[in-house]
Scaffold this motif. Sequence first.
Motif, PDB file in Angstrom:
ATOM      1  N   HIS A  42     -31.191 -26.386  11.246  1.00 20.97           N
ATOM      2  CA  HIS A  42     -29.520 -26.649  10.459  1.00 20.97           C
ATOM      3  C   HIS A  42     -29.415 -25.733   9.364  1.00 20.97           C
ATOM      4  O   HIS A  42     -29.006 -25.453   8.616  1.00 20.97           O
ATOM      5  CB  HIS A  42     -28.962 -27.728  10.792  1.00 20.97           C
ATOM      6  CG  HIS A  42     -29.126 -28.115  11.990  1.00 20.97           C
ATOM      7  ND1 HIS A  42     -28.339 -27.350  13.033  1.00 20.97           N
ATOM      8  CD2 HIS A  42     -29.040 -29.310  12.989  1.00 20.97           C
ATOM      9  CE1 HIS A  42     -27.633 -28.032  14.321  1.00 20.97           C
ATOM     10  NE2 HIS A  42     -28.785 -29.468  14.122  1.00 20.97           N
ATOM     11  N   GLU A  43     -29.883 -26.360   8.504  1.00 21.45           N
ATOM     12  CA  GLU A  43     -30.543 -26.217   7.526  1.00 21.45           C
ATOM     13  C   GLU A  43     -30.849 -24.432   6.956  1.00 21.45           C
ATOM     14  O   GLU A  43     -29.961 -23.155   5.992  1.00 21.45           O
ATOM     15  CB  GLU A  43     -31.451 -26.810   6.113  1.00 21.45           C
ATOM     16  CG  GLU A  43     -31.246 -28.062   6.602  1.00 21.45           C
ATOM     17  CD  GLU A  43     -32.890 -29.176   5.723  1.00 21.45           C
ATOM     18  OE1 GLU A  43     -32.756 -30.059   5.009  1.00 21.45           O
ATOM     19  OE2 GLU A  43     -33.866 -28.496   6.306  1.00 21.45           O
ATOM     20  N   SER A  76     -20.516 -22.620  12.907  1.00 27.46           N
ATOM     21  CA  SER A  76     -19.321 -22.273  12.945  1.00 27.46           C
ATOM     22  C   SER A  76     -18.479 -23.359  12.690  1.00 27.46           C
ATOM     23  O   SER A  76     -16.946 -23.098  12.788  1.00 27.46           O
ATOM     24  CB  SER A  76     -18.925 -21.476  14.545  1.00 27.46           C
ATOM     25  OG  SER A  76     -19.734 -22.381  15.554  1.00 27.46           O
ATOM     26  N   ASP A  77     -18.863 -24.708  14.107  1.00 24.54           N
ATOM     27  CA  ASP A  77     -17.971 -26.020  13.614  1.00 24.54           C
ATOM     28  C   ASP A  77     -17.592 -26.628  12.819  1.00 24.54           C
ATOM     29  O   ASP A  77     -16.116 -27.053  11.977  1.00 24.54           O
ATOM     30  CB  ASP A  77     -18.138 -26.882  14.944  1.00 24.54           C
ATOM     31  CG  ASP A  77     -17.665 -26.611  15.897  1.00 24.54           C
ATOM     32  OD1 ASP A  77     -17.453 -25.183  16.206  1.00 24.54           O
ATOM     33  OD2 ASP A  77     -18.906 -27.289  17.557  1.00 24.54           O
ATOM     34  N   ALA A  78     -18.617 -26.677  11.488  1.00 15.67           N
ATOM     35  CA  ALA A  78     -18.366 -26.743  10.419  1.00 15.67           C
ATOM     36  C   ALA A  78     -17.976 -25.932   9.190  1.00 15.67           C
ATOM     37  O   ALA A  78     -17.240 -26.454   8.054  1.00 15.67           O
ATOM     38  CB  ALA A  78     -19.662 -26.855   9.425  1.00 15.67           C
ATOM     39  N   ILE A  79     -17.482 -24.564   9.763  1.00 16.08           N
ATOM     40  CA  ILE A  79     -16.879 -23.786   8.543  1.00 16.08           C
ATOM     41  C   ILE A  79     -15.131 -23.690   8.911  1.00 16.08           C
ATOM     42  O   ILE A  79     -14.651 -23.733   8.173  1.00 16.08           O
ATOM     43  CB  ILE A  79     -17.606 -22.004   8.861  1.00 16.08           C
ATOM     44  CG1 ILE A  79     -18.118 -21.962   8.296  1.00 16.08           C
ATOM     45  CG2 ILE A  79     -15.849 -21.279   8.264  1.00 16.08           C
ATOM     46  CD1 ILE A  79     -18.948 -20.673   8.941  1.00 16.08           C
ATOM     47  N   GLY A  80     -15.397 -23.970  10.703  1.00 18.36           N
ATOM     48  CA  GLY A  80     -14.059 -23.998  10.809  1.00 18.36           C
ATOM     49  C   GLY A  80     -13.524 -25.637  10.527  1.00 18.36           C
ATOM     50  O   GLY A  80     -11.484 -25.499  10.418  1.00 18.36           O
ATOM     51  N   LYS A  81     -14.273 -26.344  10.065  1.00 21.04           N
ATOM     52  CA  LYS A  81     -12.965 -27.784  10.345  1.00 21.04           C
ATOM     53  C   LYS A  81     -13.069 -27.868   8.471  1.00 21.04           C
ATOM     54  O   LYS A  81     -12.518 -28.764   8.381  1.00 21.04           O
ATOM     55  CB  LYS A  81     -13.572 -28.700  10.921  1.00 21.04           C
ATOM     56  CG  LYS A  81     -13.463 -28.876  12.446  1.00 21.04           C
ATOM     57  CD  LYS A  81     -14.757 -29.958  12.775  1.00 21.04           C
ATOM     58  CE  LYS A  81     -14.483 -29.927  14.638  1.00 21.04           C
ATOM     59  NZ  LYS A  81     -15.218 -30.735  15.378  1.00 21.04           N
ATOM     60  N   ASN A  82     -14.012 -26.952   7.959  1.00 19.84           N
ATOM     61  CA  ASN A  82     -14.109 -27.806   6.906  1.00 19.84           C
ATOM     62  C   ASN A  82     -14.926 -28.888   5.785  1.00 19.84           C
ATOM     63  O   ASN A  82     -14.665 -29.124   5.422  1.00 19.84           O
ATOM     64  CB  ASN A  82     -12.683 -27.308   5.782  1.00 19.84           C
ATOM     65  CG  ASN A  82     -13.440 -27.382   4.023  1.00 19.84           C
ATOM     66  OD1 ASN A  82     -14.567 -26.370   3.852  1.00 19.84           O
ATOM     67  ND2 ASN A  82     -12.535 -27.020   3.259  1.00 19.84           N
ATOM     68  N   TYR A  83     -15.661 -29.081   7.027  1.00 18.21           N
ATOM     69  CA  TYR A  83     -16.293 -30.522   6.826  1.00 18.21           C
ATOM     70  C   TYR A  83     -17.528 -30.367   7.887  1.00 18.21           C
ATOM     71  O   TYR A  83     -17.585 -29.975   9.026  1.00 18.21           O
ATOM     72  CB  TYR A  83     -15.205 -31.079   7.784  1.00 18.21           C
ATOM     73  CG  TYR A  83     -16.075 -32.589   8.008  1.00 18.21           C
ATOM     74  CD1 TYR A  83     -16.649 -33.892   6.746  1.00 18.21           C
ATOM     75  CD2 TYR A  83     -16.864 -33.423   8.992  1.00 18.21           C
ATOM     76  CE1 TYR A  83     -17.282 -34.656   6.583  1.00 18.21           C
ATOM     77  CE2 TYR A  83     -17.133 -34.609   9.088  1.00 18.21           C
ATOM     78  CZ  TYR A  83     -17.310 -35.071   8.167  1.00 18.21           C
ATOM     79  OH  TYR A  83     -17.783 -36.233   7.707  1.00 18.21           O
ATOM     80  N   THR A  84     -19.063 -31.124   7.591  1.00 19.17           N
ATOM     81  CA  THR A  84     -19.650 -31.939   8.184  1.00 19.17           C
ATOM     82  C   THR A  84     -20.391 -32.761   7.452  1.00 19.17           C
ATOM     83  O   THR A  84     -19.964 -32.951   6.060  1.00 19.17           O
ATOM     84  CB  THR A  84     -21.349 -30.543   7.700  1.00 19.17           C
ATOM     85  OG1 THR A  84     -22.092 -30.322   8.306  1.00 19.17           O
ATOM     86  CG2 THR A  84     -21.387 -29.782   6.421  1.00 19.17           C
ATOM     87  N   LYS A  85     -20.693 -33.111   8.558  1.00 15.31           N
ATOM     88  CA  LYS A  85     -21.477 -34.806   7.639  1.00 15.31           C
ATOM     89  C   LYS A  85     -22.667 -34.213   6.573  1.00 15.31           C
ATOM     90  O   LYS A  85     -23.399 -35.020   5.643  1.00 15.31           O
ATOM     91  CB  LYS A  85     -21.809 -35.761   8.934  1.00 15.31           C
ATOM     92  CG  LYS A  85     -22.652 -36.993   8.722  1.00 15.31           C
ATOM     93  CD  LYS A  85     -22.245 -37.630  10.053  1.00 15.31           C
ATOM     94  CE  LYS A  85     -22.937 -39.652   9.790  1.00 15.31           C
ATOM     95  NZ  LYS A  85     -22.632 -40.433  11.101  1.00 15.31           N
ATOM     96  N   LYS A  88     -22.868 -31.185   2.724  1.00 14.79           N
ATOM     97  CA  LYS A  88     -22.165 -30.748   2.252  1.00 14.79           C
ATOM     98  C   LYS A  88     -22.299 -29.674   1.329  1.00 14.79           C
ATOM     99  O   LYS A  88     -21.666 -29.286   1.115  1.00 14.79           O
ATOM    100  CB  LYS A  88     -21.444 -31.887   1.826  1.00 14.79           C
ATOM    101  CG  LYS A  88     -21.330 -33.165   2.827  1.00 14.79           C
ATOM    102  CD  LYS A  88     -19.991 -34.593   2.357  1.00 14.79           C
ATOM    103  CE  LYS A  88     -20.241 -35.216   3.995  1.00 14.79           C
ATOM    104  NZ  LYS A  88     -19.959 -36.285   3.157  1.00 14.79           N
ATOM    105  N   SER A  89     -23.222 -30.310   0.966  1.00 15.10           N
ATOM    106  CA  SER A  89     -23.426 -28.961  -0.501  1.00 15.10           C
ATOM    107  C   SER A  89     -23.130 -27.700  -0.195  1.00 15.10           C
ATOM    108  O   SER A  89     -22.949 -26.723  -0.554  1.00 15.10           O
ATOM    109  CB  SER A  89     -24.979 -29.520  -1.422  1.00 15.10           C
ATOM    110  OG  SER A  89     -25.553 -29.334  -0.521  1.00 15.10           O
ATOM    111  N   GLN A  90     -24.636 -27.650   1.621  1.00 12.46           N
ATOM    112  CA  GLN A  90     -24.726 -25.994   1.979  1.00 12.46           C
ATOM    113  C   GLN A  90     -22.739 -25.332   2.443  1.00 12.46           C
ATOM    114  O   GLN A  90     -22.789 -24.604   2.226  1.00 12.46           O
ATOM    115  CB  GLN A  90     -24.889 -25.801   3.074  1.00 12.46           C
ATOM    116  CG  GLN A  90     -27.453 -26.169   2.673  1.00 12.46           C
ATOM    117  CD  GLN A  90     -27.041 -27.382   2.679  1.00 12.46           C
ATOM    118  OE1 GLN A  90     -26.684 -28.492   2.511  1.00 12.46           O
ATOM    119  NE2 GLN A  90     -28.694 -27.851   3.167  1.00 12.46           N
ATOM    120  N   LEU A  91     -22.006 -25.819   2.755  1.00 14.05           N
ATOM    121  CA  LEU A  91     -20.786 -25.902   3.007  1.00 14.05           C
ATOM    122  C   LEU A  91     -20.254 -25.967   1.744  1.00 14.05           C
ATOM    123  O   LEU A  91     -19.493 -24.447   1.794  1.00 14.05           O
ATOM    124  CB  LEU A  91     -20.563 -27.351   3.887  1.00 14.05           C
ATOM    125  CG  LEU A  91     -19.160 -26.843   4.597  1.00 14.05           C
ATOM    126  CD1 LEU A  91     -18.866 -25.445   5.271  1.00 14.05           C
ATOM    127  CD2 LEU A  91     -18.251 -27.633   5.622  1.00 14.05           C
TER     128      LEU A  91
END
Length: 129
Positions: A42-43, A76-85, A88-91
């Motif tokens: 994932h990283e 793709s989900d993190a970008i779409g929601k503008n959220y990731t658990k 966060k710093s990568q997003l």
Amino acid sequence: MIKIYTDAATKGNPGPTGLGFLIVQNQVAIQKTETLKLATNHEGEFAAAIASFSYLKEHYGANETVLFYTDSRLLSDAIGKNYTKHYKSQLADLSKLFEHFNLVITRWIPEKENNGAHNLANQALKRLD
């Protein structure tokens, strides 16, 4: 319009990681690879996206529309929601790069449709052996 395809390949999880990205514009393709000594898959997916958009920012104008393709559902989900658990710093880094462009459209694609970036990521990973 620019199309970007990104992928990461990790040996172990975490482990050595190869990053690949393919940029296509006006029927011209640019292929790039990078490596990370230690990362989770994932990283690596986030790192491949960040590397590709950093390259774009350096080499293309801000008025571009970018179609971004990834086979990582998490990305793709993190970008779409503008959220990731957990990333966060990568997003945040990726979102900041997106701001440089007129429009960025992110699309999840199945792995079989991401062969170019997938092969580049595997080539990069083999260099770490």
